[in-house]
Design an enzyme around this catalytic site. Structure first.
Site, PDB file in Angstrom:
ATOM      1  N   LYS A   1       0.825  -1.200   0.000  1.00  0.00           N
ATOM      2  CA  LYS A   1       0.000   0.000   0.000  1.00  0.00           C
ATOM      3  C   LYS A   1       0.865   1.259   0.000  1.00  0.00           C
ATOM      4  O   LYS A   1       0.683   2.158  -0.820  1.00  0.00           O
ATOM      5  CB  LYS A   1      -0.952  -0.018   1.208  1.00  0.00           C
ATOM      6  CG  LYS A   1      -1.812   1.212   1.338  1.00  0.00           C
ATOM      7  CD  LYS A   1      -1.237   2.167   2.342  1.00  0.00           C
ATOM      8  CE  LYS A   1      -1.978   3.492   2.297  1.00  0.00           C
ATOM      9  NZ  LYS A   1      -1.386   4.446   3.270  1.00  0.00           N
TER      10      LYS A   1
ATOM     11  N   ASP B   1      -5.986   0.355   0.659  1.00  0.00           N
ATOM     12  CA  ASP B   1      -6.008   0.566   2.104  1.00  0.00           C
ATOM     13  C   ASP B   1      -7.381   0.134   2.621  1.00  0.00           C
ATOM     14  O   ASP B   1      -8.166  -0.470   1.906  1.00  0.00           O
ATOM     15  CB  ASP B   1      -5.730   2.027   2.441  1.00  0.00           C
ATOM     16  CG  ASP B   1      -6.770   2.936   1.829  1.00  0.00           C
ATOM     17  OD1 ASP B   1      -7.918   2.504   1.657  1.00  0.00           O
ATOM     18  OD2 ASP B   1      -6.450   4.082   1.510  1.00  0.00           O
TER      19      ASP B   1
END
Length: 214
Positions: free
Chosen positions: A121, A140
């Site tokens: 991420k 996320d």
DNA sequence: CTCCCGATAT
DNA sequence: ATATCAGGAG
């Protein structure tokens, strides 16, 4: 979900949230972007932006942060939460950048993933946000929740969701769709009490349909 | 899987 | 009081 519907959703959100990129972290270079993105784990960007000025005033370069006293860093970033782990992450990241990458943040996924505190991420955010490279899609908690609700993916696994979304969107949208979904997730579609009545993609969302059916 | 952990909304 | 927030490491 087909790519035509996905594109329609992208277009609606893009119209609804112009200049979304200015709503997030305040950084001036890839190094600051990397550090702030590490600090943003499980933390709102508003809180991260609050500590950024004092952090970079004290440690403006990878070299200075690499040599920083851990406790001093912990005090500065305390409000971002997880401060003990994050202090080790960002000083370790700074050290890696100095010792292994010549003081420059690397611009590839495989290199970024070797840096302390950096997962997929964070790497995707840095690649897109700091370098303008769309190598993947940052998944996320917001992107994961909305991808499942809307129907971009049937999986709960972030890596699988990323692959499903990569297949659904053209590469030129990979960076933008992340920011649009995060902003939409914050303002309209949070984990609790999503405001489906005012949602611009209401008619295209699997979650609304399932709710209406019961 | 658990732990890290403060700030905020409900 | 509890859930959640731009996750990652052990």
């Amino acid at each position: 979900m087909d790519s035509k519907t996905a594109f329609l959703i992208y277009s609606r959100l893009n119209d609804r949230y112009p200049h979304t990129e200015t709503h997030f972290l305040h950084f001036q270079d890839p190094f600051q972007c990397l550090v702030l993105t590490i600090l943003s784990a499980q933390t709102t960007d508003a809180t991260v932006n609050l500590v950024a000025p004092s952090l970079f005033a004290r440690f403006p370069t990878p070299e200075s942060l690499a040599a920083a006293d851990l406790e001093e860093v912990e005090i500065i970033i305390h409000r971002t939460g997880f401060y003990h782990a994050k202090a080790r992450h960002i000083t370790g990241a700074a050290r890696a950048i100095v010792e292994r990458f010549g003081g420059r943040v690397p611009a590839t996924m495989v290199e970024l993933l070797t840096i302390p505190g950096v997962g997929r991420k964070t790497a995707n955010i840095v690649l897109n946000h700091a370098f303008g490279i769309d190598e993947g899609i940052a998944v996320d908690t917001h992107v994961r929740r909305l991808a499942q609700r809307i129907g971009f993916s049937d999986s709960a696994n972030p890596d699988k969701i990323e692959q499903d979304m990569i297949a659904l969107f053209p590469r030129s949208h990979w960076g933008d769709i992340t920011y649009l979904l995060i902003r939409h997730g914050r303002e309209i579609c949070p984990a609790r009490k999503p405001q489906c009545e005012t949602c611009v993609i209401r008619d295209l969302c699997r979650f609304v349909h399932s709710e209406e059916k019961g």
